[in-house]
Design a protein around this motif. Structure first.
Motif, mmCIF file in Angstrom:
data_model
loop_
_atom_site.group_PDB
_atom_site.id
_atom_site.type_symbol
_atom_site.label_atom_id
_atom_site.label_comp_id
_atom_site.label_asym_id
_atom_site.label_seq_id
_atom_site.Cartn_x
_atom_site.Cartn_y
_atom_site.Cartn_z
ATOM 1 N N CYS A 102 0.085 9.516 -6.729
ATOM 2 C CA CYS A 102 -0.555 8.285 -7.188
ATOM 3 C C CYS A 102 0.317 7.552 -8.195
ATOM 4 O O CYS A 102 1.012 8.170 -9.022
ATOM 5 N N TYR A 136 -2.209 10.126 -4.003
ATOM 6 C CA TYR A 136 -2.782 8.771 -4.021
ATOM 7 C C TYR A 136 -4.140 8.721 -3.347
ATOM 8 O O TYR A 136 -5.085 8.109 -3.868
ATOM 9 N N ARG A 137 -4.281 9.395 -2.204
ATOM 10 C CA ARG A 137 -5.532 9.313 -1.444
ATOM 11 C C ARG A 137 -6.700 9.955 -2.189
ATOM 12 O O ARG A 137 -7.854 9.670 -1.877
ATOM 13 N N ARG A 156 -0.476 7.357 2.030
ATOM 14 C CA ARG A 156 -1.654 8.137 1.641
ATOM 15 C C ARG A 156 -1.289 9.521 1.128
ATOM 16 O O ARG A 156 -2.070 10.170 0.420
ATOM 17 N N THR A 162 0.820 -1.205 0.000
ATOM 18 C CA THR A 162 0.000 0.000 0.000
ATOM 19 C C THR A 162 0.858 1.260 0.000
ATOM 20 O O THR A 162 1.741 1.416 0.859
ATOM 21 N N GLN A 211 -7.422 -0.345 -2.723
ATOM 22 C CA GLN A 211 -7.944 -1.051 -1.553
ATOM 23 C C GLN A 211 -8.944 -2.130 -1.949
ATOM 24 O O GLN A 211 -8.919 -3.241 -1.419
ATOM 25 N N ARG A 263 -6.733 5.401 -4.601
ATOM 26 C CA ARG A 263 -6.720 4.747 -3.296
ATOM 27 C C ARG A 263 -7.853 3.732 -3.151
ATOM 28 O O ARG A 263 -7.633 2.593 -2.732
#
Length: 212
Positions: free
Chosen positions: A177, A185-186, A173, A170, A194, A190
């Motif tokens: 990205c 990324y968040r 955050r 992972t 996930q 994301r």
């Protein structure tokens, strides 16, 4: 009795409490299933349609959806109606099913969140002649579900993103990205990372090889 049958049977009473026209049956080989009717309600909570169905436990439940059949021979058994040749419903693509099942489905939730909307759409198709928000059939529909999840329409880009997700832990955050969009990324991939990571490496590899 295997674990799938045990889970299905244990969850049956809760499902019947929500859908009282169903009843639990068990075959001689201990295979459990639900059989009966699902009533469809309009926006005024009035029943406007009803389908007779059978919900069969699979040996992989809850890691896979139960099989659902329409038992009154009302729906044609062909893919244009999202019904397989043996009569069980094509509720969503395998990719979408993997993701839903990774969140630990329950029988009640499966009927409420997947079977009932599917039947609403079938009723609409019978009356209006088309489905609402219909996915394409077969491999095209699978690709659509992958593209929607990854927010791309390019097979090469989708493969690159899937390969990163498969091979890497992972991201932070706050990192940029992995799609090189220039976004954090968040705020970008994301949710896709996930969702796909939770289905497990084996199923993720199946998707990766499919789109390769």
């Amino acid at each position: 009795m295997n674990n799938a049958y045990i889970s299905f049977t244990a969850e049956a009473n809760e499902a019947i409490g929500e859908f009282p026209e169903l009843q639990l049956c068990v075959r001689e080989d201990s295979h459990p299933y639900l059989v009966g009717d699902i009533s469809l309600y309009d926006e005024n909570n009035v029943v406007y349609d009803k389908y007779s169905i059978r919900i069969e436990c699979t040996t992989e439940y809850p890691a896979s959806f139960p099989y659902v059949f329409e038992t009154a021979q009302r729906l044609p058994h062909n893919i244009d109606w999202h019904v397989y040749g043996d009569g069980h419903f094509c509720i969503c693509t395998p990719v979408e099913e993997f993701i839903h099942c990774s969140k630990r489905i329950t029988l009640k939730g499966f009927i409420k969140e997947h079977v009932t909307p599917y039947l609403h759409n079938q009723s609409f198709r019978e009356k209006e002649g088309y489905f609402l928000n219909e996915r394409s059939h077969g491999s095209e529909g699978i690709l659509e579900s992958i593209y929607d999840l990854l927010n791309t329409n390019d097979a090469n880009e989708a493969y690159k993103l899937l390969k990163f997700i498969y091979n890497n832990n992972t991201p932070s955050r706050t990192s940029m990205c992995f799609c090189n969009s220039g976004k954090k990324y968040r705020y970008c991939h994301r949710k896709a990372y996930q969702a796909l990571k939770t289905i497990g490496q084996e199923r993720l590899l199946l998707i990766l090889n499919y789109i390769k």
